[in-house]
Design a protein around this motif. Structure first.
Motif, PDB file in Angstrom:
ATOM      1  N   ASP A 157      12.153  44.209  37.523  1.00 46.21           N
ATOM      2  CA  ASP A 157      12.385  42.813  37.233  1.00 46.21           C
ATOM      3  C   ASP A 157      11.461  41.701  37.927  1.00 46.21           C
ATOM      4  OD1 ASP A 157      14.787  43.363  36.002  1.00 46.21           O
ATOM      5  OD2 ASP A 157      16.176  43.085  37.685  1.00 46.21           O
TER       6      ASP A 157
ATOM      7  N   GLU B 181       8.671  39.142  36.053  1.00 42.35           N
ATOM      8  CA  GLU B 181       8.504  37.717  36.419  1.00 42.35           C
ATOM      9  C   GLU B 181       6.838  37.383  36.523  1.00 42.35           C
ATOM     10  OE1 GLU B 181      10.860  37.410  39.944  1.00 42.35           O
ATOM     11  OE2 GLU B 181      12.854  37.437  38.781  1.00 42.35           O
TER      12      GLU B 181
ATOM     13  N   GLN C 269      20.614  43.758  30.249  1.00 44.25           N
ATOM     14  CA  GLN C 269      20.118  42.373  30.373  1.00 44.25           C
ATOM     15  C   GLN C 269      18.509  42.461  30.286  1.00 44.25           C
ATOM     16  OE1 GLN C 269      21.658  39.648  31.616  1.00 44.25           O
ATOM     17  NE2 GLN C 269      19.666  38.554  31.719  1.00 44.25           N
TER      18      GLN C 269
ATOM     19  N   ARG D  26      17.601  41.634  26.789  1.00 44.46           N
ATOM     20  CA  ARG D  26      17.881  40.340  25.996  1.00 44.46           C
ATOM     21  C   ARG D  26      16.681  39.457  25.977  1.00 44.46           C
ATOM     22  NH1 ARG D  26      22.685  40.730  29.376  1.00 44.46           N
ATOM     23  NH2 ARG D  26      24.449  41.756  28.339  1.00 44.46           N
ATOM     24  N   HIS D  27      15.682  39.838  26.789  1.00 45.11           N
ATOM     25  CA  HIS D  27      14.516  38.868  26.670  1.00 45.11           C
ATOM     26  C   HIS D  27      13.230  39.736  26.601  1.00 45.11           C
ATOM     27  CE1 HIS D  27      17.472  35.854  28.516  1.00 45.11           C
ATOM     28  NE2 HIS D  27      17.742  36.893  29.143  1.00 45.11           N
ATOM     29  N   ASN D  28      13.373  40.890  26.598  1.00 42.72           N
ATOM     30  CA  ASN D  28      12.186  41.789  26.452  1.00 42.72           C
ATOM     31  C   ASN D  28      12.256  42.837  25.631  1.00 42.72           C
ATOM     32  OD1 ASN D  28      10.874  40.235  29.062  1.00 42.72           O
ATOM     33  ND2 ASN D  28      12.722  41.038  29.915  1.00 42.72           N
TER      34      ASN D  28
ATOM     35  N   ARG E  72       7.067  41.316  27.773  1.00 43.99           N
ATOM     36  CA  ARG E  72       7.730  39.950  28.023  1.00 43.99           C
ATOM     37  C   ARG E  72       7.895  39.201  27.082  1.00 43.99           C
ATOM     38  NH1 ARG E  72       8.033  36.662  32.754  1.00 43.99           N
ATOM     39  NH2 ARG E  72       9.794  35.426  32.121  1.00 43.99           N
ATOM     40  N   GLY E  73       9.147  38.598  27.215  1.00 47.77           N
ATOM     41  CA  GLY E  73       9.626  37.435  26.382  1.00 47.77           C
ATOM     42  C   GLY E  73       9.764  37.681  24.613  1.00 47.77           C
TER      43      GLY E  73
ATOM     44  N   PRO F 117      12.600  39.275  22.695  1.00 49.43           N
ATOM     45  CA  PRO F 117      13.887  40.023  22.700  1.00 49.43           C
ATOM     46  C   PRO F 117      14.106  41.313  22.049  1.00 49.43           C
ATOM     47  CG  PRO F 117      14.236  37.828  22.399  1.00 49.43           C
ATOM     48  CD  PRO F 117      12.798  37.969  22.250  1.00 49.43           C
TER      49      PRO F 117
END
Length: 831
Positions: A424, A428, A456, A459-461, A489-490, A492
């Protein structure tokens, strides 16, 4: 005295030749002729006759000549001197007195001068004849300080225009031998495990910083090492870390042995470390694998894996790369290697590249200092490494990186940060569409308690790749099942997202005596090619849509890589193991099996088909007979045997999830026996095992049963059991054997394989009966089992047993002898 000094110098030459891959024995066992060993080489004798040293008359011979074994021709002529200050004299004599006469006779040779001994500095020069004169072999404009390997020598002699070489890291076997030696010395000098990394790091950095010019006498050597280390850190603007890697100057034992440690490191070419080689990291890893584990609480990623991950993420000069837990800097160096490929960099350009494109965080002071030293040796230590926690340090670059690489520390206590926290944090650091590649425990891919995290993250990657690595990768530090995950990253994850799954069994190395040595068949290049081109290879890699990603279902490659039927020779080896296990089981449990058979013959126990003992099948049948599910009905074992502690001794055979003795748990009072033959597969416990059962038995419910359907041949049981064993890589304690997962395994049912099984089974099963009768029925006649035909009147049976031993090895003999000692020293009543 002179003779002793020359002998010490020749010993250095032997060491240097060995490290570079030459065999120092006399031909034909080796490559090296030492002084006065030239009598079987008349052409060499003729060339050198009457030349003498420095142009004087008389015969004189070089200290050594390296010979190509294929052609029997000289390729290197070497001269040694006792003091490193005599290096120019050594190379002069090697070229003028010895190499020139050989070249005049038509030989192509290099000339080598070696000067110094184990308690002094060592100097090496290598020259090659140009059209006009002798020229030094160079690296980056400076004469090399090592001897060329056999391959390098061949290239230099084939190409008249080649006068340059790059340094190469010695083999793992060489590094391991020297690592054990240095580790032993440090132990004898009472340096504790946790301080050895700092001590060896100090030696390495000081030798490099001083270019080997430190005083080696006991009075000065340790203070000189610390002075040179401080100088290197201050020059790199990292003075606050200088105290982290130093040597204890008051340790008189170490002072007395320091010169020899310096000698070993000079042999390994520490003074010419360059940006092409993460040499410090490799030496560090090798030296300290012999301390009984990692010494400062961390495991270090092998350098071929760091490079593979840099290749996976296609690191380039335009990238800004972050490693949240950089250790000794392996990922930083791998990225730097890709960034500098194909272009020479000035020192200032290299510093700017590191400052603008690489950043690593390391919270452990010793490791951070070793990482800075590593980057100093690469060309720049002023930037690129931050001693601090990636979770709290203000310099952590949130949202700015384009690539994150790392191998987070695996937790050893409940209070340790879990791997997902580092993943995680790595995410970031990335900006949109940045790539993360990290090594995680295999459990991270499958454990139910990680489902929420997996959901989780996606949902974003996007999950771009999952690549499992060999289980021995981090041995002998630790045996861990690991995998590389690649996330973008970024973006979904979606139903249309295709993820690359791969299983790497061979990373180009294998474990031998606690050292990973090179082996052929490296699969990493193939895995990289498949990832880059979209290729799929059944049994090895493939692309698939992730099932249940919204709720965090498993990411294990074993769930997605298409099954393939194994080759006949691979299956034969596994089936041989099955037959040996079955034979050893008969030998070990002969008395119990004899009693069991008597109970069956009397009708005390009546086996039944499993379908009559249990409810409906767990797995609906398939129609394709090239899969396990098409040939077998798959059941779980008997719930009545769930609590094994309540069983009472008896005659009935019980099979459990044990991984030995053909799965035998013991003999108990139980009457619901399953009629054979069938295959048992532990679903817990010894995951990845499978056994063919030829006796009626009860089976505990921690096993699966493969009950042959109509039309299934006996040989198919062995093929199925062997296939399950070979597919064990798909499973672990977080991903268990289930009927659905087994049913899809693909079988090789070739007639050639079946014929081989029939030929193998016939004698084996006949002899199992013979062994049973011999051990259980005539325990006083031990010679039938462990004797020779001549010792036994029944020679035919004894010869048959002897042949069986030759076929099946020592496993059966050991089991038979163990059974005899344990149970059969005294005849049992009733046979």
């Amino acid at each position: 005295m002179r003779h002793t000094s020359e002998a010490r110098a020749e010993a250095v030459a032997r060491e240097l030749l060995t490290i570079r891959g030459w065999r120092v024995a006399r031909p034909p066992k080796g490559n090296v002729l030492w002084k006065n060993e030239y009598r079987d080489y008349p052409e060499i004798l003729e060339a050198l006759s009457g030349k003498g040293k420095r142009g004087k008359g008389g015969d004189a011979y070089p200290d050594f000549i390296v010979v190509d074994l294929a052609t029997r021709r000289p390729v290197i002529v070497g001269e040694t001197k006792a003091q490193n200050t005599q290096i120019e004299l050594a190379i002069f004599e090697a070229t003028t007195a010895y190499a020139d006469p050989l070249i005049e006779k038509g030989f192509k040779v290099l000339a080598a001068g070696i000067a110094g001994h184990e308690t002094s500095n060592i100097a090496v020069r290598v020259k090659k004849r140009s059209r006009l004169d002798w020229k030094s072999i160079e690296y980056r404009g400076k004469p090399i300080e090592w001897l060329p390997t056999p391959e390098e020598t061949e290239r230099l002699l084939l190409d008249d225009e080649k006068f340059d070489l790059q340094p190469r890291v010695p083999s793992n076997e060489i590094l391991a031998k020297r690592g054990e030696e240095i580790n032993r010395i440090l132990r004898e000098c009472t340096i504790k495990d946790e301080f050895r990394p700092a001590v060896i790091g100090a030696f390495m950095l000081a030798l490099w910083q001083s270019q080997g010019q430190i005083r080696t006498d006991p009075e000065h050597v340790l203070s000189d090492i610390n002075t040179e280390c401080r100088r290197a850190f201050i020059k790199a603007e990292k003075g606050e870390l200088a105290a982290s890697i130093q040597v204890p100057e008051a340790n008189q034992k170490l002072a007395a042995r320091a010169a020899y440690i310096c000698y070993i490191l000079r042999l390994l070419n520490v003074t010419t470390l360059t940006a092409e080689h993460d040499y410090l990291g490799q030496l560090y890893e090798t030296f300290f694998r012999f301390t009984g584990g990692n010494t400062i609480g961390q495991f270090f990623t092998p350098r071929h894996i760091t490079r593979f991950m840099a290749d996976l993420t296609a690191v380039s000069r335009e990238d800004f790369l972050v490693d949240p837990t950089c250790g000794t800097g392996g990922f930083l160096v791998a990225a730097l290697g890709r960034m500098t490929e194909g272009k020479p960099f000035t020192r200032e350009e290299l510093r700017r590249l590191v400052r603008e494109h690489l950043l690593g965080f390391e919270s452990e002071p010793i490791t951070a200092a070793l990482c800075v030293a590593n980057m100093i040796l690469r060309g720049d230590g002023t930037t690129g490494v931050v001693m601090g926690d990636c979770f709290t340090h203000p310099a952590y670059p949130e949202g700015r990186a384009t690539v994150v690489l790392g191998n987070p520390p695996f937790p050893h206590k409940k209070t340790d940060d879990p791997p997902e926290k580092f993943v995680d944090r790595g995410l970031e650091a990335l900006g949109a569409r940045g790539k993360l590649a990290m090594i995680v425990p295999g459990s991270q891919l499958v454990k139910a308690e990680k489902k929420k995290w997996r959901a989780q993250v996606l949902r974003h990657n996007s999950l771009k790749a999952v690549i499992t690595l060999p289980s021995e990768l981090f041995q002998p530090y630790a045996s861990s099942t690991t995998a590389i995950i690649v996330l973008e990253r970024g973006i979904p994850h979606a139903d249309s997202t295709r993820t690359f799954f791969c299983r790497v069994e061979n990373d180009g190395y294998r474990l031998k005596k606690n050292v990973r040595i090179e082996q052929p068949g490296n699969q990493l290049p193939r895995a990289l090619w498949a990832y880059q081109t979209g290729e799929s290879v059944p049994g090895f890699c493939g692309w698939a849509s992730l099932r249940g990603y919204q709720v965090g279902e498993e990411w294990a490659p074993g769930a997605y890589i298409e099954a393939t039927a194994y080759a006949e020779d691979v299956l034969q080896a596994e089936i041989d193991s099955l037959l040996r296990s079955l034979a050893a089981f008969h030998a070990k449990y002969a008395p119990q099996l004899a009693s069991f058979r008597a109970a069956l013959d009397r009708g005390d126990l009546t086996p039944q088909p499993y379908a009559t003992l249990t409810g409906k099948k767990v797995r609906p049948p398939r129609e394709d007979t090239d899969r396990i599910g098409g040939l077998f009905d798959i059941y779980y074992g008997q719930k009545a045997l769930h609590n094994k502690e309540t069983l009472q001794p008896g005659n009935a055979l019980i099979i459990s999830s044990a991984g030995s003795d053909n799965g035998c748990y013991g003999f108990f009072g139980f009457d619901k026996l399953i009629a054979p033959p069938f295959v048992t597969v532990p679903s817990t416990g010894s995951i990845g095992e499978a056994f063919v059962q030829v006796w009626p038995c009860g089976v505990t419910d921690d096993c699966l049963l493969l009950i042959p359907r109509e039309g299934t041949e006996d040989e198919d049981l062995y093929i199925a059991a062997a296939t399950v064993r070979l597919e064990r890589w798909r499973f672990n304690y977080g991903r268990k054997m289930t009927p659905d997962r087994i049913a899809d395994m693909k079988l090789n049912r070739s007639e050639g394989l079946k014929d081989w099984i029939r030929q193998r089974r016939g004698p084996a099963e006949s002899l199992m009966v013979g062994i049973l009768e011999t051990l259980a029925g005539r325990p006083d006649r031990r010679a039938l089992v462990v004797g020779t035909p001549e010792e036994e009147p029944d020679g035919a049976q004894a010869r048959q047993l002897a042949e069986f031993y030759r076929e099946f090895g020592e496993e059966l003999r050991d089991a038979a002898e163990g059974a005899f000692r344990a149970r059969l020293l005294h005849p049992r009543k009733g046979g």
